[in-house]
Design a protein around this motif. Structure first.
Motif, PDB file in Angstrom:
ATOM      1  N   ASP A  11       0.837  -1.189   0.000  1.00  0.00           N
ATOM      2  CA  ASP A  11       0.000   0.000   0.000  1.00  0.00           C
ATOM      3  C   ASP A  11       0.876   1.245   0.000  1.00  0.00           C
ATOM      4  O   ASP A  11       2.099   1.158  -0.150  1.00  0.00           O
ATOM      5  N   SER A  30     -10.084   4.315   1.334  1.00  0.00           N
ATOM      6  CA  SER A  30      -8.740   4.899   1.240  1.00  0.00           C
ATOM      7  C   SER A  30      -8.731   6.421   1.330  1.00  0.00           C
ATOM      8  O   SER A  30      -7.686   7.003   1.612  1.00  0.00           O
ATOM      9  N   TYR A  33      -7.154   8.160   4.453  1.00  0.00           N
ATOM     10  CA  TYR A  33      -5.715   8.003   4.677  1.00  0.00           C
ATOM     11  C   TYR A  33      -5.130   9.069   5.590  1.00  0.00           C
ATOM     12  O   TYR A  33      -4.058   8.874   6.183  1.00  0.00           O
ATOM     13  N   TYR A  38      -7.599   5.112  10.764  1.00  0.00           N
ATOM     14  CA  TYR A  38      -7.627   4.281   9.556  1.00  0.00           C
ATOM     15  C   TYR A  38      -6.417   3.352   9.528  1.00  0.00           C
ATOM     16  O   TYR A  38      -6.545   2.153   9.265  1.00  0.00           O
ATOM     17  N   TRP A  39      -5.248   3.897   9.811  1.00  0.00           N
ATOM     18  CA  TRP A  39      -4.022   3.114   9.743  1.00  0.00           C
ATOM     19  C   TRP A  39      -3.866   2.177  10.934  1.00  0.00           C
ATOM     20  O   TRP A  39      -3.354   1.054  10.783  1.00  0.00           O
ATOM     21  N   TYR A  42      -6.126  -0.684  10.277  1.00  0.00           N
ATOM     22  CA  TYR A  42      -5.487  -1.441   9.194  1.00  0.00           C
ATOM     23  C   TYR A  42      -4.436  -2.382   9.786  1.00  0.00           C
ATOM     24  O   TYR A  42      -4.391  -3.591   9.473  1.00  0.00           O
ATOM     25  N   ARG A  45      -5.857  -5.253  11.774  1.00  0.00           N
ATOM     26  CA  ARG A  45      -6.480  -6.231  10.874  1.00  0.00           C
ATOM     27  C   ARG A  45      -5.409  -7.159  10.276  1.00  0.00           C
ATOM     28  O   ARG A  45      -5.579  -8.383  10.229  1.00  0.00           O
ATOM     29  N   ARG A 397      -3.573  -3.668  -2.817  1.00  0.00           N
ATOM     30  CA  ARG A 397      -4.953  -3.407  -2.437  1.00  0.00           C
ATOM     31  C   ARG A 397      -5.803  -3.100  -3.664  1.00  0.00           C
ATOM     32  O   ARG A 397      -5.326  -2.547  -4.652  1.00  0.00           O
ATOM     33  N   VAL A 400     -10.320  -1.342  -0.277  1.00  0.00           N
ATOM     34  CA  VAL A 400      -9.932  -1.581   1.123  1.00  0.00           C
ATOM     35  C   VAL A 400     -11.063  -1.149   2.068  1.00  0.00           C
ATOM     36  O   VAL A 400     -11.744  -0.169   1.810  1.00  0.00           O
ATOM     37  N   PRO A 401     -11.216  -1.931   3.166  1.00  0.00           N
ATOM     38  CA  PRO A 401     -10.374  -3.035   3.628  1.00  0.00           C
ATOM     39  C   PRO A 401     -10.811  -4.417   3.158  1.00  0.00           C
ATOM     40  O   PRO A 401     -10.185  -5.412   3.502  1.00  0.00           O
TER      41      PRO A 401
END
Length: 454
Positions: A11, A30, A33, A38-39, A42, A45, A397, A400-401
């Motif tokens: 990514d 996305s 970002y 979000y990160w 991510y 996950r 990707r 996403v997700p």
């Protein structure tokens, strides 16, 4: 086959990475970002799915080759806006224990002394989970951004890179001895000065007179990634890289690259298993083949051909607006990613056209997607590992997700059932997880810069 297959999520700290246009899909997240949550979500996950790492690409210029303008890139969010990938790492590391972080940094525009400190700091903060994707750049816009007229020639950039690596090895491996840090509160001595050494480097490109400012991090040198497939790039990989990223093409081509790099490594005293190879892959999957195909047809509705051409133009160094749809594309001599041009020649023949390129980019990139049921995906992964010698996959990707959720929920359990995917992480830093030890071996060129006491 008994080797475990390894996964990285591929990514970038941007909206549109490889599959151009899919950010516009209603389920894609996305555009978040700029949000830290979000990160961190991510990262959690990916760790739940036992991914080895997240591989973060980066560019430090704008894609302005198509039509000689940045307008198509800005319209389509083609890797712009793009934020610094390194800023994400501490946040993602704080919510995970094992996930590795492969971060792209362009050495052409980074002073080695400050870069070495930044990477050592991140290796400390992550508990030894840092990797560095070594790139020399391919955008003239990046060169102009720092006051140059244009890029150095392709092979000259690798010459500069060899010297750059020598400097950072001296800093990471040679400045502080093991045992330099005594941390003696009673004696009020933190470090033994006799075990901390200055770096003296006077080369063609760099002059450094300095002590490395960081005490040794868990790995000292981050895990070293590299993605060059040109002859000069392969030699650089054989010398320096521990993990090599290759783009998808025919099996014969991938097998030849893998064999050649490992043969070159053996010729300079390294072992073949000192290098792990990750193949770039785009996977659209479901419980059944029909479910995967329906998802693929849905995704295709959001692809942007203009954005895909914008990305391809920059990475190949070719303005496709200069050619009619069915006019053979003249590649000429490019200072961009020469292996991308050769890959297109192999895929579509030496007289390929803009129409053929667009037809190939069915999901907004030149990387052909695998659209298959989870069971079929497993067979495909196994076949590629067995037939080419790759060790794992950098999974691009799409939407996403859910693209990674599908891999984690459907593909990973099937691989685990066959003993082809880990069921838990190995303890230790990233290099130990990948190679069984936290530091570079004595076979690596960096070891020549270590301080040794009898």
């Amino acid at each position: 086959m008994t080797r475990e297959i390894r996964f990285n999520a591929f990514d970038m700290n941007c909206i549109g990475h490889i599959q151009q246009g899919l950010w516009s899909h209603p389920r894609d997240r996305s555009m978040e970002y700029n949000s830290l949550s979000y990160w961190t979500d991510y990262a959690k996950r990916l760790e739940a799915g036992l991914f080895d790492g997240i591989f973060l690409a980066d560019v430090v210029g704008i894609y302005d080759v198509l039509s000689g303008s940045p307008a198509p890139a800005l319209r389509g969010a083609v890797q712009v806006p793009v934020n610094d990938p390194m800023m994400l790492v501490p946040a993602m590391a704080s919510v995970t224990r094992h996930l590795g972080f492969g971060v792209t940094a362009n050495l052409t525009y980074e002073q080695p002394f400050l870069f070495a400190r930044r990477m050592a700091t991140l290796d400390h903060l992550t508990g030894g989970r840092m990797g560095w994707n070594i790139v020399t750049g391919y955008l003239d816009s990046a060169a102009r951004a720092i006051g140059l007229d244009g890029q150095m020639a392709h092979d000259d950039r690798y010459d500069l890179a060899d010297e750059y690596m020598e400097v950072v090895y001296k800093l990471w491996e040679g400045s502080w001895e093991d045992g330099a840090v005594v941390a003696d509160k009673a004696a009020k001595v933190y470090a033994d000065p006799s075990r901390v050494h200055p770096v003296h480097h006077h080369g063609r490109q760099y002059k450094v007179e300095a002590y490395h400012l960081c005490e040794p991090s868990p790995q000292r040198t981050p895990v070293l990634y590299q993605a060059g497939s040109s002859p000069r790039g392969r030699q650089f990989a054989a010398t320096h890289a521990e993990c090599v990223f290759v783009n998808g093409q025919k099996k014969e081509g991938v097998r030849e690259i893998v064999t050649d790099i490992r043969t070159r490594a053996g010729a300079i005293g390294r072992h073949g298993d000192d290098i792990k190879v990750f193949l770039g892959a785009t996977i659209v999957t479901g419980r059944t083949e029909k479910e995967a195909q329906d998802k693929f047809e849905d995704y295709k509705r959001y692809v942007s051909s203009e954005a895909a051409l914008t990305h391809a133009a920059a990475s190949m160094g070719i303005d496709f607006d200069k050619f009619d749809m069915d006019e053979p594309v003249e590649t000429g001599k490019s200072q961009a990613i020469t292996s991308n041009i050769k890959a297109m020649d192999r895929a579509a023949g030496p007289q390929w056209t803009k129409r053929k390129l667009i037809e190939q980019m069915v999901l907004g990139s030149r990387q052909q997607p695998l659209v298959a049921s989870a069971d079929q995906v497993v067979e495909w992964l196994v076949d590629w590992v067995e037939d080419t010698g790759v060790d794992g996959f950098n999974l691009s990707r799409t939407v996403v997700p859910e693209c990674f959720d599908d891999i984690i929920e459907l593909v990973v359990p099937r691989l685990q059932e066959r003993g082809l995917y880990k069921t838990e992480y190995r303890d230790g830093p990233l290099r130990e997880k990948l190679f069984g030890q936290p530091r570079l071996t004595d076979r690596h060129i960096a070891s020549t810069h270590r301080q040794r006491r009898d």
